[in-house]
Scaffold this active site. Structure first.
Site, PDB file in Angstrom:
ATOM      1  N   PRO A 138      -9.937  20.279  34.941  1.00 11.10           N
ATOM      2  CA  PRO A 138      -9.158  21.414  35.458  1.00 11.10           C
ATOM      3  C   PRO A 138      -9.403  21.637  36.952  1.00 11.10           C
ATOM      4  O   PRO A 138      -8.618  22.266  37.638  1.00 11.10           O
ATOM      5  CB  PRO A 138      -9.659  22.609  34.652  1.00 11.10           C
ATOM      6  CG  PRO A 138     -10.619  22.107  33.651  1.00 11.10           C
ATOM      7  CD  PRO A 138     -10.901  20.686  33.926  1.00 11.10           C
ATOM      8  N   GLU A 146     -19.056  21.281  29.238  1.00 12.11           N
ATOM      9  CA  GLU A 146     -18.803  21.891  30.561  1.00 12.11           C
ATOM     10  C   GLU A 146     -18.496  20.824  31.612  1.00 12.11           C
ATOM     11  O   GLU A 146     -18.536  21.095  32.799  1.00 12.11           O
ATOM     12  CB  GLU A 146     -20.038  22.705  30.973  1.00 12.11           C
ATOM     13  CG  GLU A 146     -20.317  23.898  30.069  1.00 12.11           C
ATOM     14  CD  GLU A 146     -19.103  24.785  29.904  1.00 12.11           C
ATOM     15  OE1 GLU A 146     -18.713  25.084  28.751  1.00 12.11           O
ATOM     16  OE2 GLU A 146     -18.497  25.167  30.936  1.00 12.11           O
ATOM     17  N   ARG A 180       4.956   4.474  31.450  1.00 14.84           N
ATOM     18  CA  ARG A 180       6.410   4.443  31.295  1.00 14.84           C
ATOM     19  C   ARG A 180       7.089   3.985  32.601  1.00 14.84           C
ATOM     20  O   ARG A 180       8.271   3.618  32.598  1.00 14.84           O
ATOM     21  CB  ARG A 180       6.978   5.780  30.866  1.00 14.84           C
ATOM     22  CG  ARG A 180       6.871   6.892  31.876  1.00 14.84           C
ATOM     23  CD  ARG A 180       7.367   8.197  31.304  1.00 14.84           C
ATOM     24  NE  ARG A 180       8.795   8.200  31.100  1.00 14.84           N
ATOM     25  CZ  ARG A 180       9.685   8.479  32.045  1.00 14.84           C
ATOM     26  NH1 ARG A 180       9.281   8.717  33.284  1.00 14.84           N
ATOM     27  NH2 ARG A 180      10.977   8.495  31.778  1.00 14.84           N
ATOM     28  N   ASP A 209      14.688  10.841  36.246  1.00 20.96           N
ATOM     29  CA  ASP A 209      13.753  11.830  35.696  1.00 20.96           C
ATOM     30  C   ASP A 209      13.654  13.041  36.606  1.00 20.96           C
ATOM     31  O   ASP A 209      13.859  12.961  37.806  1.00 20.96           O
ATOM     32  CB  ASP A 209      12.344  11.215  35.633  1.00 20.96           C
ATOM     33  CG  ASP A 209      12.144  10.361  34.400  1.00 20.96           C
ATOM     34  OD1 ASP A 209      12.987  10.445  33.495  1.00 20.96           O
ATOM     35  OD2 ASP A 209      11.177   9.625  34.373  1.00 20.96           O
TER      36      ASP A 209
HETATM   37  C1  LIG Z   1     -11.725  18.905  29.850  1.00 23.73           C
HETATM   38  O1  LIG Z   1     -10.541  18.622  30.586  1.00 23.73           O
HETATM   39  C2  LIG Z   1      -9.671  19.657  30.791  1.00 23.73           C
HETATM   40  O2  LIG Z   1      -9.867  20.776  30.310  1.00 23.73           O
HETATM   41  C3  LIG Z   1      -8.494  19.390  31.643  1.00 23.73           C
HETATM   42  C4  LIG Z   1      -8.265  18.103  32.161  1.00 23.73           C
HETATM   43  C5  LIG Z   1      -7.147  17.920  32.974  1.00 23.73           C
HETATM   44  N1  LIG Z   1      -6.297  18.924  33.270  1.00 23.73           N
HETATM   45  C6  LIG Z   1      -6.531  20.154  32.793  1.00 23.73           C
HETATM   46  N2  LIG Z   1      -5.669  21.166  33.125  1.00 23.73           N
HETATM   47  C7  LIG Z   1      -7.626  20.430  31.956  1.00 23.73           C
END
Ligand SMILES: COC(=O)c1ccnc(N)c1
Length: 229
Positions: A85, A112, A154, A169
């Protein structure tokens, strides 16, 4: 293209062998290998995580286990992809960029996350892309890996039945900053709803103009953020 995916849940990646990507693997256009991170753990319990330095909730994945796993699969042409994230946004242009890579290694973190020194050390010998698929948190990187793998593969030559599809796309080619126009097929009337007349007019210029207008309308309605650039 070769893909190596390292995870503590190898079965989670089974869908990658279905559909378009499954055919690309069968055709030899893509090599896919999924590895169990625990194979590189050294203790009896095959431990892959530990408590975070500095305190805080949850557990952090150990850098040494990941380092041994990456050493085992890395090649001179490898690019390491770490779904997180905290990463840069994964977009269609990034998918196109990754489609040009010879070898992608995906590190699926859980808990984590992975000790940052794993990424730091990898970056000293290969390109590393920490990528986010959106502003939300998942339980692990496996689903994000499948999203990235599908969006990237793809685009590979011969994977899509009709390469023209990739050009039309959303976010790609002619629609770089627009979403695609709505699509229609038979029947001509569905529950009293007709197909827009222009689409059955045979006037290709009028169809193209209508689709461009529909892309702009839809982008304004659903993704106004794409227009502010
Ligand atoms: C554990 O990975 C995630 O929570 C993750 C990975 C890639 N993009 C996200 N928005 C979350």
């Amino acid at each position: 293209m070769r893909l190596d995916v390292i995870t503590i849940f190898p079965a989670y990646l089974a869908p990658l062998r279905e559909s378009l990507l499954g055919k690309a693997i069968a055709d030899g256009r893509v090599d896919l290998a999924v590895h169990d991170l625990r194979d590189w753990a050294t203790d009896r319990h095959r431990t892959v995580d530990d408590a975070p330095y500095g305190g805080g909730p949850g557990m952090v994945m150990k850098p040494d286990v990941w380092g041994r796993a990456l050493d085992a699969v890395a090649q001179p042409s490898s690019t390491l992809v770490v779904p997180t994230p905290a990463g840069r946004r994964f977009t269609q242009p990034v998918a196109a960029e990754l489609a040009g890579c010879a070898h992608l290694v995906f590190a699926c973190g859980r808990y984590e996350g992975i000790d940052q020194r794993f990424v730091q050390d990898a970056a000293s010998r290969m390109p590393v892309r920490e990528l986010s698929i959106g502003d939300y948190v998942l339980a692990g990187g496996e689903v994000a890996t499948m999203v990235i793998v599908e969006a990237v593969t793809r685009l590979l030559p011969g994977v899509l039945g009709n390469p023209e599809s990739a050009v039309q796309d959303s976010f790609a080619g002619d629609l770089a900053d627009l979403v695609e126009a709505p699509s229609y097929t038979r029947p001509p009337v569905y529950r009293g709803l007709p197909v827009p007349a222009v689409l059955t007019s045979g006037d290709h210029a009028a169809v193209a103009a209508w689709r461009a207008e529909q892309s702009r309308r839809r982008t304004t309605e659903n993704r106004p953020d794409l227009l502010i650039q």
